[in-house]
Design a protein around this motif. Sequence first.
Motif, PDB file in Angstrom:
ATOM      1  N   UNK A 108       0.395 -17.180 -17.099  1.00 64.29           N
ATOM      2  CA  UNK A 108      -0.554 -18.290 -17.060  1.00 64.29           C
ATOM      3  C   UNK A 108      -1.986 -17.808 -17.228  1.00 64.29           C
ATOM      4  N   UNK A 109      -2.360 -16.731 -16.535  1.00 64.50           N
ATOM      5  CA  UNK A 109      -3.745 -16.297 -16.546  1.00 64.50           C
ATOM      6  C   UNK A 109      -4.078 -15.268 -17.614  1.00 64.50           C
ATOM      7  N   UNK A 110      -3.090 -14.776 -18.338  1.00 66.95           N
ATOM      8  CA  UNK A 110      -3.390 -13.850 -19.428  1.00 66.95           C
ATOM      9  C   UNK A 110      -3.287 -14.548 -20.784  1.00 66.95           C
ATOM     10  N   UNK A 111      -3.041 -15.837 -20.776  1.00 73.05           N
ATOM     11  CA  UNK A 111      -2.895 -16.618 -21.995  1.00 73.05           C
ATOM     12  C   UNK A 111      -4.244 -17.233 -22.363  1.00 73.05           C
ATOM     13  N   UNK A 112      -4.629 -17.097 -23.627  1.00 73.63           N
ATOM     14  CA  UNK A 112      -5.930 -17.596 -24.070  1.00 73.63           C
ATOM     15  C   UNK A 112      -5.831 -18.929 -24.804  1.00 73.63           C
ATOM     16  N   UNK A 113      -4.701 -19.591 -24.730  1.00 75.37           N
ATOM     17  CA  UNK A 113      -4.524 -20.883 -25.377  1.00 75.37           C
ATOM     18  C   UNK A 113      -5.554 -21.864 -24.818  1.00 75.37           C
ATOM     19  N   UNK A 114      -6.344 -22.528 -25.680  1.00 76.51           N
ATOM     20  CA  UNK A 114      -7.396 -23.431 -25.194  1.00 76.51           C
ATOM     21  C   UNK A 114      -6.857 -24.567 -24.312  1.00 76.51           C
ATOM     22  N   UNK A 115      -5.747 -25.158 -24.668  1.00 75.31           N
ATOM     23  CA  UNK A 115      -5.174 -26.234 -23.867  1.00 75.31           C
ATOM     24  C   UNK A 115      -4.745 -25.703 -22.496  1.00 75.31           C
ATOM     25  N   UNK A 116      -4.135 -24.529 -22.503  1.00 75.74           N
ATOM     26  CA  UNK A 116      -3.702 -23.927 -21.240  1.00 75.74           C
ATOM     27  C   UNK A 116      -4.899 -23.581 -20.357  1.00 75.74           C
ATOM     28  N   UNK A 117      -5.996 -23.154 -20.961  1.00 76.12           N
ATOM     29  CA  UNK A 117      -7.209 -22.855 -20.186  1.00 76.12           C
ATOM     30  C   UNK A 117      -7.722 -24.099 -19.475  1.00 76.12           C
ATOM     31  N   UNK A 118      -7.694 -25.236 -20.176  1.00 76.55           N
ATOM     32  CA  UNK A 118      -8.159 -26.494 -19.575  1.00 76.55           C
ATOM     33  C   UNK A 118      -7.244 -26.896 -18.423  1.00 76.55           C
ATOM     34  N   UNK A 119      -5.931 -26.845 -18.652  1.00 70.73           N
ATOM     35  CA  UNK A 119      -4.959 -27.209 -17.611  1.00 70.73           C
ATOM     36  C   UNK A 119      -5.087 -26.272 -16.418  1.00 70.73           C
ATOM     37  N   UNK A 120      -5.234 -24.990 -16.696  1.00 71.51           N
ATOM     38  CA  UNK A 120      -5.374 -23.989 -15.641  1.00 71.51           C
ATOM     39  C   UNK A 120      -6.630 -24.253 -14.816  1.00 71.51           C
ATOM     40  N   UNK A 121      -7.736 -24.520 -15.470  1.00 71.22           N
ATOM     41  CA  UNK A 121      -8.990 -24.805 -14.774  1.00 71.22           C
ATOM     42  C   UNK A 121      -8.899 -26.064 -13.939  1.00 71.22           C
ATOM     43  N   UNK A 122      -8.279 -27.112 -14.491  1.00 68.63           N
ATOM     44  CA  UNK A 122      -8.120 -28.363 -13.744  1.00 68.63           C
ATOM     45  C   UNK A 122      -7.230 -28.143 -12.520  1.00 68.63           C
ATOM     46  N   UNK A 123      -6.149 -27.392 -12.693  1.00 66.69           N
ATOM     47  CA  UNK A 123      -5.236 -27.111 -11.580  1.00 66.69           C
ATOM     48  C   UNK A 123      -5.928 -26.354 -10.465  1.00 66.69           C
TER      49      UNK A 123
END
Length: 132
Positions: free
Chosen positions: A83-98
């Motif tokens: 989760x935290x080593x992935x640079x996918x822009x959508x995943x970054x947004x979801x990760x930040x919101x979470x």
Amino acid sequence: HLPETLTAPRAALVGDAAHGVHPVAGQGLNLGLKDAAALVQVLVEAARLGEDIGSEAVLERYARWRSVDNIGLAVAADAFVRLFSNDNPLLRVVRGAGLSVVNRIGPARRFFMQEAGGAVGDLPRLLRGEAP
């Protein structure tokens, strides 16, 4: 990385020998302390009952106890790294919101802090401040 078994004839694996958790999760020490405390408790209880503390049956009790925690944390650490080593822009947004949501909800924040500190689950007596 998890070994196929935590025990062998008259031997038990603890700490990093029992589980190779990615260091980013910072849980290797917690798991090792839980392993050692659980093994001590199992051996003390077996000795009190007059059992052979190195027997397969006694050591298997330790292995069963620790396997759930070890497997669970290995899976969680792997997911955390992915989760935290992935640079996918959508995943970054979801990760930040979470992270923002967890940070704002006191019970969730406390749960993750306790989990990170290793203070959850079926803790051995030594880790609860009791005699084995």
